[in-house]
Design an enzyme around this catalytic site. Structure first.
Site, PDB file in Angstrom:
ATOM      1  N   ASP A 118     -20.979  10.754  -8.463  1.00 17.32           N
ATOM      2  CA  ASP A 118     -22.332  11.129  -8.926  1.00 17.32           C
ATOM      3  C   ASP A 118     -22.288  11.808 -10.361  1.00 17.32           C
ATOM      4  O   ASP A 118     -23.469  11.875 -10.899  1.00 17.32           O
ATOM      5  CB  ASP A 118     -22.893  12.264  -7.962  1.00 17.32           C
ATOM      6  N   HIS A 124     -20.442  16.728  -9.942  1.00 13.05           N
ATOM      7  CA  HIS A 124     -19.664  17.714  -9.447  1.00 13.05           C
ATOM      8  C   HIS A 124     -18.289  17.377  -9.570  1.00 13.05           C
ATOM      9  O   HIS A 124     -17.574  16.264  -9.492  1.00 13.05           O
ATOM     10  CB  HIS A 124     -19.674  17.785  -7.910  1.00 13.05           C
ATOM     11  N   ASN A 134     -28.182  27.078 -11.963  1.00 10.12           N
ATOM     12  CA  ASN A 134     -29.465  26.530 -11.382  1.00 10.12           C
ATOM     13  C   ASN A 134     -30.728  27.087 -11.859  1.00 10.12           C
ATOM     14  O   ASN A 134     -31.667  26.581 -12.208  1.00 10.12           O
ATOM     15  CB  ASN A 134     -29.333  26.714  -9.847  1.00 10.12           C
ATOM     16  N   SER A 176     -22.536  25.785  -5.835  1.00 15.91           N
ATOM     17  CA  SER A 176     -21.761  24.487  -5.518  1.00 15.91           C
ATOM     18  C   SER A 176     -20.497  24.352  -6.130  1.00 15.91           C
ATOM     19  O   SER A 176     -19.641  23.764  -5.543  1.00 15.91           O
ATOM     20  CB  SER A 176     -22.710  23.303  -5.673  1.00 15.91           C
ATOM     21  N   GLY A 231     -26.637  25.085  -4.279  1.00 11.94           N
ATOM     22  CA  GLY A 231     -27.873  25.567  -4.562  1.00 11.94           C
ATOM     23  C   GLY A 231     -28.446  26.801  -4.677  1.00 11.94           C
ATOM     24  O   GLY A 231     -29.721  27.164  -5.172  1.00 11.94           O
TER      25      GLY A 231
END
Length: 225
Positions: free
Chosen positions: A201, A204, A118, A53, A90
């Site tokens: 959030d 990011h 991840n 991402s 992801g």
């Protein structure tokens, strides 16, 4: 070498996750792998940015992601390179190892590998992460022996366990050294943990944050061009 910042690392817990089942078509539409680009001219060399991402520019326009900002630098210097954003939100190293064959169907002259975050957030065994990254590197080299490679490092929060966190970060340096490839110790240097440089959030990078990421990448990448 860029100074590694350690404070605010907890805000990185999900910085590259973006793999949750709540993702929407609007989210996945932002992934550059779903956007076709015209083929480069015969004199143009491809720089493939292969990541998750952070590379895809999650939550932003594709033009605001760091590969596009790198392209702007390239254009301003009139260099014969085309930046190909092969980021996918992801993505894990296992997923990347499965996807890389498709990516390598296009000519690759410079390859920037940004994967592993991840894996760390999921607590995947370090041996698996390192093995998958090495497989990706091997496949790129086998298909394009003259390719120039760059590896971008990542960190995971200390709540994963001090030893795991420290050993996770060492994976990238070890791979860069053993494969003798260019290395960026921490992709999010100067961005991770900085509220004003991250989206709502807190995870990011914003467009401004992506500009710093682009500078981090360019500091290493420019010597390969």
């Amino acid at each position: 070498m860029l100074k590694i910042r350690t404070y605010g690392i907890l805000l990185l817990m999900l910085c590259v996750a973006c793999s949750n089942p709540d993702s929407t078509p609007e989210d996945t539409a932002n992934d550059s792998t779903q956007k076709e680009t015209p083929p480069p001219s015969s004199s143009t060399k491809n720089i493939v940015f292969f990541g998750n991402s952070l590379t895809a520019g999650y939550g932003l326009d594709l033009a605001e992601a760091y590969p596009a900002l790198i392209q702007a630098k390239i254009d301003s210097l009139k260099l014969p390179y085309k930046a190909v954003n092969a980021g996918l939100s992801g993505e894990t190293t296992a997923g990347g190892n499965s996807r890389i064959d498709w990516i390598l169907k296009q000519p690759v002259h410079v390859f920037v590998l940004e994967l592993g975050g991840n894996d760390g957030l999921r607590g995947i065994p370090l041996e698996e992460t390192e093995k998958n990254l090495q497989k990706i590197i091997n496949k790129v080299k086998e298909k394009y022996p003259d390719v120039k490679l760059m590896l971008a490092g990542m960190r995971v929060p200390p709540n994963m366990g001090k030893q795991y966190s420290e050993n996770f970060h060492k994976i990238f340096e070890n791979l860069a050294n053993s494969n003798k490839i260019a290395f960026l110790p921490f992709l999010l240097e100067g961005v991770g943990g900085e509220p004003e440089l991250n989206q709502s959030d807190g995870i990011h990078p914003t467009a401004e944050g992506q500009k710093i990421v682009a500078e981090n990448v360019w500091a290493v990448l420019k010597d390969l061009l």
